[in-house]
Design a protein around this motif. Structure first.
Motif, PDB file in Angstrom:
ATOM      1  N   ILE A 245       0.828  -1.203   0.000  1.00 56.01           N
ATOM      2  CA  ILE A 245       0.000   0.000   0.000  1.00 56.01           C
ATOM      3  C   ILE A 245       0.862   1.253   0.000  1.00 56.01           C
ATOM      4  N   CYS A 246       1.906   1.264   0.840  1.00 61.13           N
ATOM      5  CA  CYS A 246       2.753   2.458   0.944  1.00 61.13           C
ATOM      6  C   CYS A 246       3.498   2.745  -0.359  1.00 61.13           C
ATOM      7  N   GLN A 247       4.018   1.696  -1.016  1.00 59.70           N
ATOM      8  CA  GLN A 247       4.776   1.933  -2.244  1.00 59.70           C
ATOM      9  C   GLN A 247       3.883   2.293  -3.423  1.00 59.70           C
ATOM     10  N   ALA A 248       2.594   1.962  -3.330  1.00 58.75           N
ATOM     11  CA  ALA A 248       1.686   2.178  -4.463  1.00 58.75           C
ATOM     12  C   ALA A 248       1.245   3.628  -4.621  1.00 58.75           C
ATOM     13  N   ARG A 249       1.330   4.413  -3.562  1.00 64.45           N
ATOM     14  CA  ARG A 249       0.735   5.746  -3.565  1.00 64.45           C
ATOM     15  C   ARG A 249       1.361   6.660  -4.631  1.00 64.45           C
ATOM     16  N   ALA A 250       2.699   6.632  -4.741  1.00 62.18           N
ATOM     17  CA  ALA A 250       3.374   7.523  -5.691  1.00 62.18           C
ATOM     18  C   ALA A 250       3.027   7.174  -7.130  1.00 62.18           C
ATOM     19  N   GLY A 251       2.890   5.886  -7.428  1.00 61.15           N
ATOM     20  CA  GLY A 251       2.517   5.477  -8.767  1.00 61.15           C
ATOM     21  C   GLY A 251       1.125   5.957  -9.132  1.00 61.15           C
ATOM     22  N   PHE A 252       0.202   5.797  -8.190  1.00 59.03           N
ATOM     23  CA  PHE A 252      -1.165   6.249  -8.445  1.00 59.03           C
ATOM     24  C   PHE A 252      -1.183   7.741  -8.742  1.00 59.03           C
ATOM     25  N   GLN A 253      -0.419   8.489  -7.987  1.00 64.62           N
ATOM     26  CA  GLN A 253      -0.355   9.939  -8.228  1.00 64.62           C
ATOM     27  C   GLN A 253       0.217  10.250  -9.607  1.00 64.62           C
ATOM     28  N   ALA A 254       1.252   9.511 -10.014  1.00 61.72           N
ATOM     29  CA  ALA A 254       1.883   9.752 -11.318  1.00 61.72           C
ATOM     30  C   ALA A 254       0.926   9.464 -12.465  1.00 61.72           C
ATOM     31  N   TRP A 255       0.098   8.443 -12.327  1.00 65.27           N
ATOM     32  CA  TRP A 255      -0.773   8.035 -13.426  1.00 65.27           C
ATOM     33  C   TRP A 255      -2.149   8.694 -13.395  1.00 65.27           C
ATOM     34  N   PHE A 256      -2.671   8.920 -12.187  1.00 64.25           N
ATOM     35  CA  PHE A 256      -4.056   9.390 -12.060  1.00 64.25           C
ATOM     36  C   PHE A 256      -4.202  10.768 -11.434  1.00 64.25           C
ATOM     37  N   GLY A 257      -3.072  11.358 -10.984  1.00 65.34           N
ATOM     38  CA  GLY A 257      -3.090  12.753 -10.552  1.00 65.34           C
ATOM     39  C   GLY A 257      -3.520  13.027  -9.126  1.00 65.34           C
ATOM     40  N   VAL A 258      -3.689  11.990  -8.300  1.00 67.29           N
ATOM     41  CA  VAL A 258      -4.109  12.160  -6.909  1.00 67.29           C
ATOM     42  C   VAL A 258      -3.207  11.300  -6.026  1.00 67.29           C
ATOM     43  N   LEU A 259      -2.765  11.840  -4.878  1.00 68.09           N
ATOM     44  CA  LEU A 259      -1.993  11.053  -3.920  1.00 68.09           C
ATOM     45  C   LEU A 259      -2.964  10.462  -2.895  1.00 68.09           C
ATOM     46  N   PRO A 260      -3.223   9.159  -2.960  1.00 66.13           N
ATOM     47  CA  PRO A 260      -4.195   8.554  -2.040  1.00 66.13           C
ATOM     48  C   PRO A 260      -3.595   8.308  -0.661  1.00 66.13           C
ATOM     49  N   ASP A 261      -4.452   8.126   0.312  1.00 63.39           N
ATOM     50  CA  ASP A 261      -4.013   7.820   1.664  1.00 63.39           C
ATOM     51  C   ASP A 261      -3.791   6.318   1.829  1.00 63.39           C
ATOM     52  N   ALA A 262      -2.779   5.954   2.619  1.00 63.54           N
ATOM     53  CA  ALA A 262      -2.606   4.559   3.033  1.00 63.54           C
ATOM     54  C   ALA A 262      -3.483   4.346   4.258  1.00 63.54           C
ATOM     55  N   ASP A 263      -4.785   4.343   4.030  1.00 57.58           N
ATOM     56  CA  ASP A 263      -5.733   4.381   5.136  1.00 57.58           C
ATOM     57  C   ASP A 263      -6.237   2.986   5.514  1.00 57.58           C
ATOM     58  N   GLU A 264      -7.023   2.964   6.573  1.00 60.23           N
ATOM     59  CA  GLU A 264      -7.543   1.698   7.084  1.00 60.23           C
ATOM     60  C   GLU A 264      -8.465   1.018   6.081  1.00 60.23           C
ATOM     61  N   ALA A 265      -9.227   1.795   5.323  1.00 61.46           N
ATOM     62  CA  ALA A 265     -10.138   1.211   4.344  1.00 61.46           C
ATOM     63  C   ALA A 265      -9.368   0.454   3.261  1.00 61.46           C
ATOM     64  N   SER A 266      -8.249   1.032   2.810  1.00 59.86           N
ATOM     65  CA  SER A 266      -7.425   0.368   1.790  1.00 59.86           C
ATOM     66  C   SER A 266      -6.841  -0.924   2.342  1.00 59.86           C
ATOM     67  N   PHE A 267      -6.336  -0.855   3.562  1.00 59.94           N
ATOM     68  CA  PHE A 267      -5.755  -2.033   4.194  1.00 59.94           C
ATOM     69  C   PHE A 267      -6.805  -3.124   4.384  1.00 59.94           C
ATOM     70  N   ASP A 268      -7.965  -2.755   4.888  1.00 66.30           N
ATOM     71  CA  ASP A 268      -9.017  -3.738   5.149  1.00 66.30           C
ATOM     72  C   ASP A 268      -9.491  -4.409   3.860  1.00 66.30           C
ATOM     73  N   LEU A 269      -9.563  -3.630   2.771  1.00 68.49           N
ATOM     74  CA  LEU A 269      -9.996  -4.182   1.488  1.00 68.49           C
ATOM     75  C   LEU A 269      -9.108  -5.346   1.072  1.00 68.49           C
ATOM     76  N   LEU A 270      -7.799  -5.130   1.137  1.00 77.34           N
ATOM     77  CA  LEU A 270      -6.863  -6.162   0.716  1.00 77.34           C
ATOM     78  C   LEU A 270      -6.791  -7.301   1.721  1.00 77.34           C
ATOM     79  N   ALA A 271      -6.801  -6.956   3.006  1.00 75.73           N
ATOM     80  CA  ALA A 271      -6.722  -7.982   4.038  1.00 75.73           C
ATOM     81  C   ALA A 271      -7.927  -8.928   3.950  1.00 75.73           C
ATOM     82  N   GLN A 272      -9.111  -8.396   3.717  1.00 70.17           N
ATOM     83  CA  GLN A 272     -10.303  -9.226   3.618  1.00 70.17           C
ATOM     84  C   GLN A 272     -10.266 -10.122   2.383  1.00 70.17           C
ATOM     85  N   ASP A 273      -9.717  -9.592   1.291  1.00 67.37           N
ATOM     86  CA  ASP A 273      -9.607 -10.411   0.087  1.00 67.37           C
ATOM     87  C   ASP A 273      -8.628 -11.561   0.299  1.00 67.37           C
ATOM     88  N   LEU A 274      -7.501 -11.285   0.925  1.00 68.40           N
ATOM     89  CA  LEU A 274      -6.542 -12.345   1.213  1.00 68.40           C
ATOM     90  C   LEU A 274      -7.164 -13.411   2.116  1.00 68.40           C
TER      91      LEU A 274
END
Length: 280
Positions: A245-274
């Motif tokens: 999650i932490c390493q992905a933020r800069a890429g998202f900003q480069a491609w889509f123009g927004v720096l997203p948060d490494a927030d609990e919702a992002s973590f929970d989304l992936l953790a629940q899928d795993l």
């Protein structure tokens, strides 16, 4: 999707294990961006052809994962200073027909450790000598850690230390006996990914001392055999999901123009899928 959809993705072989598409497409929805991020399985030897095709097809850029990071570095038309230091590129941005490489693996790794209250100090032993290992080693060195490298192929470990300009190589058979000298152990190999890898971690960790931090860059499964063995020894452990999650933020900003948060919702989304796939 329409003619104005911004496109990005992840290149790897294999790539089906990656949760990056889930994460980036989640961020696109959260920020109401007309974008899509797709998995791109590319066989070894086909990376240059694939990248030039994606540039021509109008993609904004891609993430690069195993086994292509070092080759991606060589194929870039331009590199950030961080990528040069790491000797690898995990984020590629396409601009005016050019491929611009950056590396966020190391900073993402360190940010994840700090988020788990693991101090970046003292001696760090890194297992592995590939692109991710170099990125992690460079970032730890930049934060004042003394770095030791051990790899099954000693020549690769020696080449990595030479490229970094500092560090110490430990023979693969020697590192378990030296573990008591370390403050941090990092698995930067693919051992444990998908549950594979016949390694007797409990035996290898015997020399570790109280307070040892143990981190794995693997996140499928989150609790690798290394981390399970480390927890049984009472060591502080950090899995690879937060690094993703932490390493992905800069890429998202480069491609889509927004720096997203490494927030609990992002973590929970992936953790629940795993967890749904038995990889927790």
């Amino acid at each position: 999707m329409d003619g104005k959809t911004r496109l990005a993705g992840i290149i790897g072989w294999p790539v089906e294990h990656s949760r990056s598409p889930m994460l980036h497409n989640h961020w696109c929805r959260v920020h109401q961006i007309n974008g899509a991020y797709v998995p791109l399985p590319v066989e070894p030897g086909q990376l240059e052809t694939a990248l030039r095709g994606l540039v021509a097809a109008g993609f904004r850029g891609v993430n690069v994962t195993i086994p292509h990071k070092e080759e991606a570095f060589r194929l870039c038309d331009e590199l950030t200073e961080t990528a040069r230091r790491a000797g690898a590129a995990n984020i590629l941005r396409f601009a005016e027909g050019r491929i611009i490489g950056d590396c966020t693996d190391g900073t993402g790794f360190c940010d994840n450790l700090l988020a788990h209250d693991v101090a970046l100090e003292g001696r760090a032993l890194i297992l592995g000598a590939g692109g991710a290992a170099r990125a992690v080693a460079a970032s730890l060195q930049d934060r004042g850690c003394e770095v030791f490298i051990s790899n099954r192929t000693a020549a690769r470990a020696e080449a990595l230390v030479q490229a970094l300009g500092t560090g110490t190589v430990l023979d693969w058979a020697e590192w378990p006996d030296r573990l008591g000298e370390m403050n941090l152990l990092v698995n930067a190999t693919s051992l444990g990914m998908g549950g594979r890898g016949d390694v007797d971690w409990p035996a290898l960790l015997q020399a570790g001392q109280a307070g040892l931090g143990v981190a794995d860059i693997v996140y499928t499964p989150r609790q690798t055999s290394l981390l399970k063995a480390a927890q049984e020894r009472g060591f502080r452990t950090v899995d690879g999901l937060g690094m993703l999650i932490c390493q992905a933020r800069a890429g998202f900003q480069a491609w889509f123009g927004v720096l997203p948060d490494a927030d609990e919702a992002s973590f929970d989304l992936l953790a629940q899928d795993l967890a749904r796939h038995g990889l927790s």
